[in-house]
Design a protein around this motif. Structure first.
Motif, PDB file in Angstrom:
ATOM      1  N   ARG A 231      24.948  79.021   0.879  1.00 45.34           N
ATOM      2  CA  ARG A 231      26.004  79.623   0.069  1.00 45.34           C
ATOM      3  C   ARG A 231      25.420  80.523  -1.016  1.00 45.34           C
ATOM      4  NH1 ARG A 231      31.011  80.174   1.970  1.00 45.34           N
ATOM      5  NH2 ARG A 231      31.054  81.316  -0.001  1.00 45.34           N
ATOM      6  N   ASP A 232      24.307  80.114  -1.594  1.00 47.69           N
ATOM      7  CA  ASP A 232      23.655  80.950  -2.606  1.00 47.69           C
ATOM      8  C   ASP A 232      23.182  82.268  -1.993  1.00 47.69           C
ATOM      9  OD1 ASP A 232      24.076  79.092  -4.576  1.00 47.69           O
ATOM     10  OD2 ASP A 232      22.031  78.284  -4.553  1.00 47.69           O
ATOM     11  N   ARG A 233      22.642  82.208  -0.767  1.00 47.15           N
ATOM     12  CA  ARG A 233      22.195  83.437  -0.106  1.00 47.15           C
ATOM     13  C   ARG A 233      23.376  84.356   0.196  1.00 47.15           C
ATOM     14  NH1 ARG A 233      18.632  79.852   2.746  1.00 47.15           N
ATOM     15  NH2 ARG A 233      19.932  79.925   4.625  1.00 47.15           N
ATOM     16  N   VAL A 234      24.498  83.754   0.577  1.00 45.75           N
ATOM     17  CA  VAL A 234      25.695  84.551   0.835  1.00 45.75           C
ATOM     18  C   VAL A 234      26.135  85.277  -0.429  1.00 45.75           C
ATOM     19  CG1 VAL A 234      28.172  84.402   1.332  1.00 45.75           C
ATOM     20  CG2 VAL A 234      26.545  83.201   2.788  1.00 45.75           C
ATOM     21  N   GLU A 235      26.194  84.564  -1.536  1.00 48.83           N
ATOM     22  CA  GLU A 235      26.640  85.173  -2.787  1.00 48.83           C
ATOM     23  C   GLU A 235      25.662  86.243  -3.271  1.00 48.83           C
ATOM     24  OE1 GLU A 235      29.643  84.733  -3.950  1.00 48.83           O
ATOM     25  OE2 GLU A 235      29.912  83.370  -2.249  1.00 48.83           O
TER      26      GLU A 235
END
Length: 284
Positions: A231-235
């Motif tokens: 999720r951090d990579r997506v954001e």
């Protein structure tokens, strides 16, 4: 500029999103023949792409159940043309903003915000961004409050297209994107996500099981360390893909746009733009 962009979204998202809740918009779209329910949303937001099929709408909206989309698209185009839908949508937004802002709809602040938002949108690029590109191909309205809303639509869809690219890059399908977003605790509840995006209990459970098999969810449905990292990579990727309009506008003008946006957003929220309990942070 990433932090500035996030503040901008917080300041302005309500001004765009009100179109999905305003009775004036729904009345305008059903008034031209669209059926009440989900059809005005799917047709209203996709009409800029022309009379596309359900596959295109589901692909560009991403986290909705394609089965739900197929119930109203392409039937919508047999009831009203995309051109009629677009005209009705702008008419509904015009009436909604006029009601919510009152006399302030013709204020210098709205005109200034419209000018700055339009300038920011000039920094967007269309490559790989189909929903943004479709809306960017439309003509600009004349009234400042509609210029503002259209510019915010461009900025929002530009960011949304980049967000979908980030989800694809990180291997999250539409329903998996939604499940992991809910698991962050930053937006929808599970029940609301299923209801609004049209996923059944069985489909949701299957997505959770698949994510657990990949090590992204634990036995309680919470994000694992790797799930948080995804999720951090997506954001991070979404932010990186969304910087062009803010670089184009520059920090001083962006700060002014944010200031204007917060004031205008506060006005429409206080005037009842959203049903009680609605939280406009819906990105997945």
């Amino acid at each position: 500029m990433a932090g500035d962009e996030k503040r901008f979204k917080a300041a302005f998202d309500s001004l765009h999103s009100l179109a999905y809740f305003a009775p004036e918009v729904d009345a305008a779209l059903t008034g031209i023949g669209l059926r009440p329910g989900r059809m005005p949303y799917f047709a209203g937001r996709s009409a800029a792409m022309g009379p596309v099929g359900p596959e295109v709408v589901a692909a560009t909206f991403y986290n909705f159940n394609p089965e739900v989309v197929a119930r109203v698209i392409p039937r919508a185009w047999t009831l009203a043309t995309p051109e009629q839908v677009l005209e009705a949508r702008f008419d509904g937004v015009d009436k909604a903003l006029t009601r919510l802002l009152g006399d302030h709809v013709k204020s210098d602040e709205v005109a200034e915000a419209a000018e700055l938002a339009r300038e920011a949108s000039a920094g967007c690029t269309a490559e790989g961004r189909p929903l943004y590109a479709a809306h960017a191909g439309l003509g600009w309205p004349g009234e400042p409050h509609l210029v503002l809303w259209h510019a915010l639509t461009l900025l929002r869809e530009h960011r949304g297209d980049g967000h979908i690219a980030a989800l694809v890059l990180n291997g999250l399908s539409g329903v998996e994107a939604l499940v992991t977003h809910v698991a962050t605790g930053l937006g929808f509840t599970t029940a609301t996500a299923k209801l609004t995006r049209g996923w059944s209990d069985e489909q949701w459970a299957a997505a959770e099981a698949g994510l657990a098999d990949r090590g992204l969810l634990d036995a309680d449905g919470a994000l694992t360390e790797e799930g948080v990292a995804v999720r951090d990579r997506v954001e991070t990727a979404t932010e990186a893909a969304s910087q062009a309009p803010w670089r184009h506008l520059g920090p001083e003008k962006l700060a002014r746009l944010e200031e204007l946006g917060r004031g205008l957003s506060r006005r429409v929220v206080e005037a009842g733009a959203f049903p009680e309990g609605v939280f406009a942070k819906r990105r997945s």
